[in-house]
Design a protein around this motif. Structure first.
Motif, PDB file in Angstrom:
ATOM      1  N   THR A  14       0.829  -1.200   0.000  1.00 30.55           N
ATOM      2  CA  THR A  14       0.000   0.000   0.000  1.00 30.55           C
ATOM      3  C   THR A  14       0.863   1.249   0.000  1.00 30.55           C
ATOM      4  N   GLY A  15       2.141   1.087  -0.208  1.00 35.85           N
ATOM      5  CA  GLY A  15       3.011   2.252  -0.234  1.00 35.85           C
ATOM      6  C   GLY A  15       4.449   1.797  -0.245  1.00 35.85           C
ATOM      7  N   TYR A  16       5.342   2.754  -0.269  1.00 36.01           N
ATOM      8  CA  TYR A  16       6.745   2.404  -0.259  1.00 36.01           C
ATOM      9  C   TYR A  16       7.201   2.097   1.162  1.00 36.01           C
ATOM     10  N   PRO A  17       7.985   1.062   1.328  1.00 35.10           N
ATOM     11  CA  PRO A  17       8.394   0.691   2.681  1.00 35.10           C
ATOM     12  C   PRO A  17       9.241   1.786   3.334  1.00 35.10           C
ATOM     13  N   HIS A  18       8.924   2.096   4.551  1.00 34.69           N
ATOM     14  CA  HIS A  18       9.721   3.095   5.261  1.00 34.69           C
ATOM     15  C   HIS A  18      10.698   2.394   6.200  1.00 34.69           C
ATOM     16  N   VAL A  19      11.481   3.166   6.877  1.00 35.18           N
ATOM     17  CA  VAL A  19      12.533   2.584   7.702  1.00 35.18           C
ATOM     18  C   VAL A  19      12.014   1.629   8.773  1.00 35.18           C
ATOM     19  N   GLY A  20      10.819   1.909   9.269  1.00 35.41           N
ATOM     20  CA  GLY A  20      10.247   1.033  10.284  1.00 35.41           C
ATOM     21  C   GLY A  20       9.933  -0.346   9.723  1.00 35.41           C
ATOM     22  N   ASN A  21       9.305  -0.377   8.559  1.00 33.01           N
ATOM     23  CA  ASN A  21       8.979  -1.654   7.915  1.00 33.01           C
ATOM     24  C   ASN A  21      10.241  -2.445   7.661  1.00 33.01           C
ATOM     25  N   LEU A  41       9.294 -14.040   2.216  1.00 35.78           N
ATOM     26  CA  LEU A  41       8.640 -12.789   1.874  1.00 35.78           C
ATOM     27  C   LEU A  41       7.231 -13.102   1.398  1.00 35.78           C
ATOM     28  N   ARG A  42       6.265 -12.496   2.061  1.00 32.89           N
ATOM     29  CA  ARG A  42       4.873 -12.753   1.695  1.00 32.89           C
ATOM     30  C   ARG A  42       4.183 -11.410   1.481  1.00 32.89           C
ATOM     31  N   VAL A  56       5.163  -3.395  -4.743  1.00 39.29           N
ATOM     32  CA  VAL A  56       5.863  -4.673  -4.569  1.00 39.29           C
ATOM     33  C   VAL A  56       7.306  -4.558  -5.049  1.00 39.29           C
ATOM     34  N   LYS A  57       7.469  -3.895  -6.154  1.00 40.35           N
ATOM     35  CA  LYS A  57       8.825  -3.697  -6.682  1.00 40.35           C
ATOM     36  C   LYS A  57       9.652  -2.856  -5.697  1.00 40.35           C
ATOM     37  N   ALA A  58       9.031  -1.827  -5.165  1.00 41.24           N
ATOM     38  CA  ALA A  58       9.735  -0.964  -4.215  1.00 41.24           C
ATOM     39  C   ALA A  58      10.148  -1.757  -2.976  1.00 41.24           C
ATOM     40  N   ILE A  59       9.273  -2.651  -2.560  1.00 44.73           N
ATOM     41  CA  ILE A  59       9.579  -3.480  -1.389  1.00 44.73           C
ATOM     42  C   ILE A  59      10.790  -4.364  -1.677  1.00 44.73           C
ATOM     43  N   MET A  60      10.748  -4.996  -2.825  1.00 43.60           N
ATOM     44  CA  MET A  60      11.856  -5.879  -3.180  1.00 43.60           C
ATOM     45  C   MET A  60      13.146  -5.094  -3.394  1.00 43.60           C
ATOM     46  N   ASP A  61      13.035  -3.966  -4.053  1.00 40.66           N
ATOM     47  CA  ASP A  61      14.230  -3.141  -4.278  1.00 40.66           C
ATOM     48  C   ASP A  61      14.848  -2.720  -2.953  1.00 40.66           C
ATOM     49  N   SER A  62      13.988  -2.361  -2.027  1.00 39.90           N
ATOM     50  CA  SER A  62      14.479  -1.922  -0.724  1.00 39.90           C
ATOM     51  C   SER A  62      15.235  -3.039  -0.020  1.00 39.90           C
ATOM     52  N   LEU A  63      14.630  -4.208  -0.024  1.00 44.23           N
ATOM     53  CA  LEU A  63      15.264  -5.345   0.646  1.00 44.23           C
ATOM     54  C   LEU A  63      16.581  -5.699  -0.035  1.00 44.23           C
ATOM     55  N   ARG A  64      16.544  -5.742  -1.338  1.00 43.91           N
ATOM     56  CA  ARG A  64      17.764  -6.093  -2.085  1.00 43.91           C
ATOM     57  C   ARG A  64      18.863  -5.078  -1.855  1.00 43.91           C
ATOM     58  N   ASP A  69      18.045 -10.867   1.690  1.00 43.46           N
ATOM     59  CA  ASP A  69      17.544 -11.796   0.681  1.00 43.46           C
ATOM     60  C   ASP A  69      16.537 -12.760   1.303  1.00 43.46           C
ATOM     61  N   TRP A  70      15.612 -13.222   0.475  1.00 44.36           N
ATOM     62  CA  TRP A  70      14.574 -14.106   0.994  1.00 44.36           C
ATOM     63  C   TRP A  70      14.701 -15.496   0.381  1.00 44.36           C
ATOM     64  N   ASP A  71      14.452 -16.495   1.197  1.00 45.15           N
ATOM     65  CA  ASP A  71      14.578 -17.883   0.749  1.00 45.15           C
ATOM     66  C   ASP A  71      13.340 -18.339  -0.006  1.00 45.15           C
ATOM     67  N   GLU A  72      12.222 -17.727   0.341  1.00 45.67           N
ATOM     68  CA  GLU A  72      10.974 -18.059  -0.334  1.00 45.67           C
ATOM     69  C   GLU A  72      10.230 -16.747  -0.556  1.00 45.67           C
ATOM     70  N   GLY A  73       9.541 -16.663  -1.670  1.00 40.98           N
ATOM     71  CA  GLY A  73       8.815 -15.423  -1.928  1.00 40.98           C
ATOM     72  C   GLY A  73       8.182 -15.447  -3.302  1.00 40.98           C
ATOM     73  N   PRO A  74       7.497 -14.371  -3.627  1.00 39.94           N
ATOM     74  CA  PRO A  74       6.749 -14.296  -4.878  1.00 39.94           C
ATOM     75  C   PRO A  74       7.590 -14.638  -6.109  1.00 39.94           C
ATOM     76  N   ASP A  75       8.784 -14.106  -6.161  1.00 43.56           N
ATOM     77  CA  ASP A  75       9.597 -14.298  -7.360  1.00 43.56           C
ATOM     78  C   ASP A  75      10.430 -15.578  -7.332  1.00 43.56           C
ATOM     79  N   VAL A  76      10.844 -16.006  -6.139  1.00 46.93           N
ATOM     80  CA  VAL A  76      11.705 -17.182  -6.072  1.00 46.93           C
ATOM     81  C   VAL A  76      10.951 -18.474  -5.778  1.00 46.93           C
TER      82      VAL A  76
END
Length: 486
Positions: A14-21, A41-42, A56-64, A69-76
């Motif tokens: 619902t938005g771009y992940p902030h530092v708290g997330n 990652l769910r 979703v892209k922003a979330i993944m970009d942030s994490l990357r 890295d996630w062992d399981e998730g939408p893309d992997v």
RNA sequence: GGCGCAUUCGUCUAGGGGUUUAGGACACCUCCCUCUCAAGGAGGAGAUCACCGGUUCGAAUCCGGUAUGCGCUACCA
């Protein structure tokens, strides 16, 4: 710890992940990596109305970006997918039906309007807001009638009217809540999507999550989740609630507080290793003095027990300091790489020069220990890349100097510089340092005038290094220009 | 309003009955280094451990109350 650790980061797009997330994701990830468990990652995309494109892209970009890295998730993928809740609707539906069948949930036909009115009335009478359970005991006949009217019902949980629900939070300890203070919350919305409460319980179980690590704001809802686990006959995971990151006004960090999207910090020139270290230190500590820790040290030392329970304000100044530390730790090559995107954005400052890689590589070491952010590098090095320096002529005349003395000094320097054969730091110093006493000036007075002439500023990297990098031609041209300004 | 939780320098924190004249870090100030700015080094200032009571020989640490703050109280997560 006999149970295998499986944790998850479950953001809603619902938005771009902030530092708290992101910090929540980090705590989860840290536990997984520390204990050899799995990090999944769910995506909790159950709120169709608030969904934001690109989130979703922003979330993944942030994490990357942070190396999470996630062992399981939408893309992997993974053994417990799908990892988008919107693709798991059947699961929630059957859980809801099971609850209805066993009498732990019911259809509710109340309109949003009625509920809003109800709430307003309750607030007005200073009563605890909450659903009044109007549909809890609808007869079969009434249901059929509502159904015939074409009303799409929601499914509500039949919260026990009595008793209490308790659990032991890994961080907060014993938490007890009277069931009577909980209302009959919604499980399934009228559009068929689950609410967070249902979805997270169903999925955490289905995905064999061992620890639910999430922010403090969820503490109050945890008893509902526990009630659900119980009604569904499932074993609940461990709950770990950590304190939140606060804005300067001590309120829950939100968009109101300005740039809080983690990607904004990247754009402002903070290094991922800085953010990783810094975020880990908000609400978690190793001991009374260790602050600078690499990713590996953080993994090695991480423990749930040392997460604090008091909210923390995000201290930007300390972040700046830490980023400076990490910038200084970079090798010349790493610094060069890191700075590329930032200075390239500033092309009009001197396109040709910035594209001259050798020149850039010569400039950068001069500012590496002076920059606290990568973005600052642009400002700090600008004068290396411009044709014309712009500054107030008054700057040329330093303390205890006048126009005539300054002009004389610059001319003298000019004469010394013209014939200089190797135009490097040492020869520059060899020729300029003795010049001051010859002119009856202090070295500081001479150097100050030269610095302004050559850089356009009163504060810059060391003079001789700077001049050597600029080169003879540019230096002489700039001194000439300074003379003209006087 | 109800429920839950929290409260140590401005900020992030350590410390969980005596080892504490409450330690570290950022920011701030002074000095050193020095061609400026940084970086670095050495110091300094800054906290009646929210308040009030209690337990105890002894409390920042345990207990109770008060205040303040925050969170939740949605067909949001």
């Amino acid at each position: 710890m006999t149970q295998k650790v499986r944790v998850r980061f479950a953001p809603s797009p619902t938005g771009y992940p902030h530092v708290g997330n992101i910090r929540t994701a980090m705590f989860n990830w840290l536990l997984a990596r520390h204990s050899g468990g799995k990090f999944v990652l769910r995506i909790e995309d159950t709120d169709v109305a608030r969904k934001v494109e690109g989130a979703v892209k922003a979330i993944m970009d942030s994490l990357r970006w942070l190396g999470i890295d996630w062992d399981e998730g939408p893309d992997v993928g993974g053994d417990y997918g799908p990892y988008y809740q919107s693709e798991r609707l059947e699961l929630y539906k059957s859980a809801a039906e099971k609850l209805i069948a066993q009498g732990d949930a019911y259809y509710c036909y109340c309109s949003p309007e009625r509920l809003a009115e109800l709430r307003a009335e309750q607030v007005r009478r200073k009563q605890p807001p909450g659903y009044d359970r109007l549909c809890r005991n609808l007869s079969q006949e009434e249901r059929v009638k509502k159904e015939a009217e074409g009303i799409k019902p929601v499914v509500r949980f039949k919260t026990p009217l009595e008793g209490q629900t308790a659990y032991k939070d890994v961080i907060w300890g014993q938490v007890v809540v009277e069931n009577s203070t909980l209302d009959d919350f919604v499980l399934l919305k009228s559009d068929g999507f689950p609410t967070y409460h249902l979805a997270n319980v169903v999925d955490d179980h289905a995905m064999k999550i061992s620890h639910v690590i999430r922010a403090e704001e969820w503490i109050s809802s945890t008893p509902r989740h526990l009630l659900l686990y119980k009604a569904l006959g499932l074993e609940p995971p461990q709950f770990v609630h950590h304190a939140m990151i606060l804005g300067p006004d001590r309120a829950k960090l939100s968009k109101r507080h300005g740039a809080v999207s983690i990607l904004d910090y990247r754009d402002m020139g903070y290094l991922p290793q800085t953010m990783f270290n810094f975020l880990a230190l908000i609400g978690w500590s190793l001991d009374d003095k260790t602050e600078l820790m690499s990713r590996q040290e953080l993994i090695d030392n991480f423990s749930l027990e040392r997460i604090g329970k008091t909210g923390a304000i995000f201290n930007r100044e300390k972040l700046d300091w830490m980023n400076g530390v990490y910038i200084r730790k970079l090798t010349a090559e790493e610094f060069f790489e890191a700075v590329q995107p930032y200075i390239m954005e500033d092309l009009d400052a001197g396109k040709a020069l910035i594209e001259d890689e050798e020149y850039v590589r010569a400039v950068l070491p001069l500012v590496q220990e002076r920059a606290r952010t990568l973005l600052e590098v642009v400002e700090l090095t600008r004068f290396f890349f411009v044709d014309q320096l712009e500054y107030a002529p008054g700057l040329l005349i330093g303390k205890n100097m006048d126009k005539a003395a300054t002009a004389k000094a610059l001319k003298a320097a000019q004469d010394k510089l013209k014939p200089l054969k190797p135009f490097d730091t040492d020869s520059l110093e060899a020729v300029l340092r003795p010049l001051a006493p010859e002119l009856g000036l202090k070295t500081g007075q001479l150097f100050a005038a030269l610095r302004v002439a050559v850089t356009g500023r009163t504060a810059a990297p060391p003079l001789f290094d700077t001049m050597a990098v600029l080169g003879k031609e540019r230096c002489l041209k700039r001194i000439e220009a300074a003379l003209a300004k006087l």
